[in-house]
Design a protein around this motif. Structure first.
Motif, mmCIF file in Angstrom:
data_model
loop_
_atom_site.group_PDB
_atom_site.id
_atom_site.type_symbol
_atom_site.label_atom_id
_atom_site.label_comp_id
_atom_site.label_asym_id
_atom_site.label_seq_id
_atom_site.Cartn_x
_atom_site.Cartn_y
_atom_site.Cartn_z
ATOM 1 N N ARG A 48 24.409 121.861 131.578
ATOM 2 C CA ARG A 48 25.809 122.089 130.859
ATOM 3 C C ARG A 48 25.903 123.140 130.791
ATOM 4 N N ASP A 49 24.995 124.884 131.557
ATOM 5 C CA ASP A 49 25.495 126.324 131.975
ATOM 6 C C ASP A 49 26.330 126.145 133.402
ATOM 7 N N ALA A 50 27.949 126.231 132.621
ATOM 8 C CA ALA A 50 28.519 126.203 134.049
ATOM 9 C C ALA A 50 27.794 127.672 134.508
ATOM 10 N N PRO A 51 27.749 127.097 136.013
ATOM 11 C CA PRO A 51 27.388 129.035 137.137
ATOM 12 C C PRO A 51 28.644 129.181 137.687
ATOM 13 N N ILE A 52 28.918 131.109 137.342
ATOM 14 C CA ILE A 52 30.412 131.297 137.998
ATOM 15 C C ILE A 52 30.264 131.971 138.911
ATOM 16 N N GLY A 53 29.224 131.755 140.446
ATOM 17 C CA GLY A 53 29.411 131.451 141.699
ATOM 18 C C GLY A 53 27.491 131.043 142.230
ATOM 19 N N MET A 54 28.241 131.462 143.797
ATOM 20 C CA MET A 54 26.579 131.301 144.121
ATOM 21 C C MET A 54 25.682 132.988 144.360
ATOM 22 N N LEU A 55 25.044 132.725 144.535
ATOM 23 C CA LEU A 55 24.085 134.048 144.804
ATOM 24 C C LEU A 55 24.559 134.427 146.120
ATOM 25 N N GLN A 56 24.585 135.936 145.794
ATOM 26 C CA GLN A 56 25.013 136.328 147.731
ATOM 27 C C GLN A 56 24.209 137.275 148.167
ATOM 28 N N PRO A 57 24.216 137.076 149.261
ATOM 29 C CA PRO A 57 22.899 138.235 150.109
ATOM 30 C C PRO A 57 22.517 139.604 149.124
ATOM 31 N N ALA A 58 23.909 140.295 149.326
ATOM 32 C CA ALA A 58 24.055 141.749 148.560
ATOM 33 C C ALA A 58 23.200 142.239 147.336
ATOM 34 N N GLU A 59 23.484 140.904 146.521
ATOM 35 C CA GLU A 59 22.641 140.660 145.403
ATOM 36 C C GLU A 59 21.220 140.923 144.979
ATOM 37 N N VAL A 60 20.931 140.175 146.396
ATOM 38 C CA VAL A 60 18.840 140.547 147.359
ATOM 39 C C VAL A 60 19.481 141.299 147.952
ATOM 40 N N PRO A 61 19.287 142.497 147.916
ATOM 41 C CA PRO A 61 19.080 143.093 149.399
ATOM 42 C C PRO A 61 18.248 143.124 150.314
#
Length: 120
Positions: A63-76
């Protein structure tokens, strides 16, 4: 009974993740980031998407709303992606351990990443 099956399926999933990550670890940086001819996306983007989707669903279930998908730039790098994967697995396992059989029949309202109200 269903809960035992779900936990077993996640055990298999994490066994498979470990094998995929071990194979990806053998790639050089170029091959990790390259898009193959099939146009499916790079190994980097596919693994990032897979981990991101798992994290989104875990947050919805909590019940914790995600703010978006993980992006490759976040885990380069592969190392960054692998570290985040190793952080996420215990979170999911703890969540699964906290469930009771009755929890599986509960309808969970959430908003998809486009903001549309959903329930499953």
């Amino acid at each position: 009974m269903q809960l035992d099956l779900i936990r077993t399926m996640y055990d298999y999933t994490y066994w498979a993740h470990a094998r995929v990550l071990a194979a990806a670890a053998r790639l050089n940086d170029h091959d990790f980031a390259a898009t193959p001819l099939g146009g499916l996306g790079s190994v980097h983007s596919i693994l990032t998407h897979t981990l991101g989707a798992e994290r989104v669903w875990l947050r919805r279930w909590r019940r914790d709303a995600p703010i978006g998908m993980l992006q490759p730039a976040e885990v380069p790098t592969f190392a960054a992606l692998q570290a985040l994967w190793h952080e996420s697995e215990p979170e999911m396992r703890a969540f699964l351990a906290s469930l009771h059989e009755d929890d599986l029949s509960e309808v969970i309202p959430y908003h998809n990443l486009s903001g549309v109200a959903m329930a499953n």
